[in-house]
Design a protein around this motif. Structure first.
Motif, short mmCIF file in Angstrom:
data_model
loop_
_atom_site.label_atom_id
_atom_site.label_comp_id
_atom_site.label_asym_id
_atom_site.label_seq_id
_atom_site.Cartn_x
_atom_site.Cartn_y
_atom_site.Cartn_z
N LEU A 108 0.78 -1.23 0.00
CA LEU A 108 0.00 0.00 0.00
C LEU A 108 0.82 1.29 0.00
O LEU A 108 0.58 2.18 -0.83
N PRO A 109 1.81 1.47 0.90
CA PRO A 109 2.49 2.78 0.96
C PRO A 109 3.32 3.12 -0.27
O PRO A 109 3.64 4.29 -0.50
N THR A 110 3.68 2.11 -1.07
CA THR A 110 4.51 2.39 -2.25
C THR A 110 3.66 2.65 -3.49
O THR A 110 4.21 2.97 -4.55
N GLN A 111 2.34 2.51 -3.37
CA GLN A 111 1.47 2.67 -4.53
C GLN A 111 1.07 4.13 -4.72
O GLN A 111 0.88 4.86 -3.75
N PRO A 112 0.95 4.57 -5.98
CA PRO A 112 0.37 5.90 -6.21
C PRO A 112 -1.09 5.89 -5.73
O PRO A 112 -1.72 4.84 -5.61
N LEU A 113 -1.62 7.09 -5.47
CA LEU A 113 -2.96 7.21 -4.88
C LEU A 113 -4.01 6.44 -5.67
O LEU A 113 -4.85 5.75 -5.09
N GLU A 114 -3.96 6.50 -6.98
CA GLU A 114 -4.97 5.84 -7.81
C GLU A 114 -4.99 4.32 -7.54
O GLU A 114 -6.05 3.70 -7.48
N GLN A 115 -3.78 3.75 -7.38
CA GLN A 115 -3.71 2.32 -7.10
C GLN A 115 -4.11 2.01 -5.66
O GLN A 115 -4.70 0.97 -5.37
N GLN A 116 -3.78 2.92 -4.74
CA GLN A 116 -4.19 2.71 -3.35
C GLN A 116 -5.71 2.57 -3.24
O GLN A 116 -6.21 1.74 -2.47
N LEU A 117 -6.44 3.35 -4.02
CA LEU A 117 -7.89 3.30 -3.93
C LEU A 117 -8.46 1.99 -4.47
O LEU A 117 -9.62 1.66 -4.20
N GLY A 118 -7.66 1.24 -5.23
CA GLY A 118 -8.07 -0.08 -5.68
C GLY A 118 -7.57 -1.19 -4.78
O GLY A 118 -7.86 -2.36 -4.99
N ASN A 119 -6.81 -0.82 -3.75
CA ASN A 119 -6.24 -1.79 -2.82
C ASN A 119 -7.25 -2.07 -1.71
O ASN A 119 -7.66 -1.15 -0.99
N PRO A 120 -7.69 -3.31 -1.53
CA PRO A 120 -8.69 -3.60 -0.48
C PRO A 120 -8.29 -3.09 0.89
O PRO A 120 -9.14 -2.67 1.68
N VAL A 121 -6.99 -3.11 1.18
CA VAL A 121 -6.54 -2.71 2.52
C VAL A 121 -6.79 -1.23 2.77
O VAL A 121 -7.10 -0.82 3.89
N TRP A 122 -6.67 -0.40 1.73
CA TRP A 122 -6.97 1.03 1.89
C TRP A 122 -8.38 1.20 2.43
O TRP A 122 -8.62 2.00 3.34
N HIS A 123 -9.31 0.44 1.90
CA HIS A 123 -10.71 0.54 2.33
C HIS A 123 -10.90 -0.06 3.72
O HIS A 123 -11.58 0.53 4.57
N LEU A 124 -10.28 -1.22 3.97
CA LEU A 124 -10.48 -1.90 5.25
C LEU A 124 -9.91 -1.10 6.41
O LEU A 124 -10.50 -1.07 7.50
N LEU A 125 -8.78 -0.43 6.19
CA LEU A 125 -8.19 0.37 7.27
C LEU A 125 -9.05 1.57 7.63
O LEU A 125 -8.90 2.14 8.71
N ARG A 126 -9.96 1.95 6.74
CA ARG A 126 -10.79 3.12 6.98
C ARG A 126 -12.20 2.79 7.47
O ARG A 126 -12.98 3.69 7.73
N THR A 127 -12.50 1.51 7.61
CA THR A 127 -13.86 1.18 8.02
C THR A 127 -14.21 1.79 9.37
O THR A 127 -15.33 2.21 9.60
#
Length: 538
Positions: free
Chosen positions: A351-370
């Motif tokens: 996740l931290p190495t991905q550009p923002l656009e790819q982060q938003l497609g990363n399931p973990v980005w969403h799960l960490l924000r639940t």
């Protein structure tokens, strides 16, 4: 609004991740926000005739994912999540997993909120199950408001909405009757009165007498014709009408449901329109399947409980598994857990190495924000769950946590459970998974002649290798033997398959270099010696 907010909103507006696709439906519904600045209302439903289960969890989780995506998409527009309990419903069947079944049997067809608690802890069966629901959701840190149907019906909060149903009685009948079998049409009513004599929720035809007073006429179970108001908890609505009424009365903007309710969504949507409201936006998700590809059924008991998942996998891995492809049928059995654990950590590390656009497609980005948590995205697991399972598989069914950690010292810096809490939690789960599912199935076969020669060569190479060799060095060493035409392997896959089946007793396995580094060079040589002797390790 900060520049980061602007970048996030811009990326969210084009992201193909399904929570953002769902959230954009709400943006289309309210291009300028909900009128008056009111919060967008998300709803999940729960039938308290039984205890909360993995289906309850997935619906609240997935709805929360859409809620958080909508907040990101709008730069923080206000939202609410209501967990609604349909506890005015009549008890149709006594569940298998409760005590005092005779007590419930004596109260069949009465509203769940008016039936004694068979557990003897709460004022009613519904109150017990509602408390379990809240405990269940609180355990996972969900942000929600609990709403009880019984409270709304009994207090009169739904009276205006019920008056709307009476006022549009014929139109609702016109929507529902064509969907029913001829026999059912004879007894169907949008309104289910509560019998004044036996307190049961009745499925009988009713006649509207006075809309303003809420008066209806029906024949009670005694054969007596009764006039009774539907206000104040003296009636409830038939399921599809109830769903529509609730959408309108509460102002629900988003609710998802399973594929089995597709027709209900259509009919309830039409009824909501008749009542002067609008069907919410929503996702229709596919249902879970067992390991044989059959639909999971509570009555069959062929499903996987949330407790079972957490015995063998982490909360995060469950969230990860439920995030993926909600419109595709998913197998839900213990065999899917190890891969879900490892894939969660692969995505989390990335996740931290991905550009923002790819982060938003990363399931973990969403799960960490639940639950509003935005930190820790760069954490990594020093050992995969799959590798842990291979280690404990070799150690046997009686392996201990301390034993596993002693081996982890070969592979992990500062191999102290306190320094690696996530890994330590997985050690406990790996021991349980191995004891219950792996150890009973492991069979190490005897190597054939060519495989024995290759294993002997590997042993010779390992004899000249220090315990401090890296996983990569060991992997290269294994590769070289597999590529040597002298041993007759058609490809490296055959060589690795031979290693897994003769040393680990499994058809699949880890990167052997990583396994040898973790298990130790000397210990691996012992495994090879046992394989060449044709004996099984203990």
């Amino acid at each position: 609004m900060t520049t980061n907010d602007d970048a996030l909103i811009a990326a969210a507006r084009v992201s193909k991740a399904w929570p953002f696709e769902e959230a954009r439906k709400l943006l289309k519904r309210y291009p300028d926000g909900k009128p008056g600045g009111a919060p967008v209302l998300f709803e999940t439903g729960y039938g308290p005739s039984g205890l909360p289960h993995i289906g309850t969890f997935q619906e609240v989780l997935r709805t929360t994912l859409v809620r958080r995506a909508y907040e990101a998409l709008t730069g923080g527009a206000p939202t609410r999540l209501v967990a609604f309990s349909d506890d005015m419903d009549g008890l149709r069947k006594v569940p298998d997993n409760v005590p005092n079944k005779g007590l419930l049997t004596a109260h069949l067809h009465e509203p769940l909120s008016r039936i004694p608690d068979p557990f003897g802890r709460f004022e009613s069966f519904a109150h017990h199950n509602n408390a379990m629901l809240r405990d269940f959701l609180d355990r996972f840190g969900f942000d929600y408001e609990f709403v009880s149907a019984a409270d709304r019906y009994n207090s009169g909060a739904f009276d205006d909405a019920l008056r709307g149903v009476l006022n549009n009685f014929d139109a609702i009948m016109g929507i529902m009757l064509p969907t029913l079998r001829e026999e059912r049409r004879k007894t169907y009513s949008p309104i289910l009165p509560v019998s004044p004599t036996n307190r049961q929720v009745l499925q009988v035809p009713v006649e509207v007498v006075d809309v303003a007073q809420g008066l209806i006429r029906f024949t009670d179970t005694t054969g007596e014709v009764v006039e009774q108001t539907i206000f104040g908890g003296q009636a409830k609505l038939q399921w599809k009408v109830d769903w529509a009424m609730r959408w309108v009365a509460l102002g629900v903007d988003y609710e998802m449901c399973g594929k089995d309710l597709t027709d209900s969504v259509t009919q309830s949507g039409k009824i909501a329109q008749v009542l002067g409201g609008k069907r919410p936006e929503g996702l229709i998700y596919e249902l879970f399947l067992d390991e044989n590809g059959e639909k999971i059924s509570k009555s069959k008991g062929n499903g996987l409980t949330i407790e079972q998942w957490l015995d063998y996998g982490s909360e995060e891995s469950l969230g990860f598994y439920l995030f993926r492809e909600p419109k595709s049928a998913k197998s839900l059995h213990v065999g899917v857990i190890p891969r879900a654990v490892d894939e969660y950590w692969q995505f989390r590390e990335k996740l931290p190495t991905q550009p923002l656009e790819q982060q938003l497609g990363n399931p973990v980005w969403h799960l960490l924000r639940t639950n509003g948590y935005h930190g820790g995205e760069g954490e990594a697991l020093p050992v995969t769950y799959g590798l842990l399972l291979n280690l404990v598989g070799v150690l046997g069914a009686n392996a201990t946590r301390a034993q596993v950690w002693s081996y982890l010292g070969n592979y992990v810096e500062n191999a102290d459970p306190a320094a690696h809490p996530a890994l330590d939690a997985l050690v406990t789960r790996a021991l349980a998974y191995n004891r219950d599912f792996i150890a009973p199935t492991l069979i190490r076969r005897k190597p054939d002649a060519n495989e024995a020669l290759a294993l002997a060569a590997l042993d010779e190479e390992l004899a000249a290798t220090s315990e401090g060799a890296t996983a990569e060095e060991l992997q290269n060493l294994v590769y070289e033997i597999g590529k040597d035409p002298h041993y007759g392997f058609a490809g490296l896959r055959d060589w690795f398959k031979a290693l897994y089946e003769t040393l680990l007793g499994s058809a699949q396995g880890p990167r052997m270099g990583s396994f040898i580094a973790l298990y130790g060079v000397a210990n691996t040589r012992s495994l090879i010696a046992e394989a060449l002797d044709g004996t099984e390790a203990g």
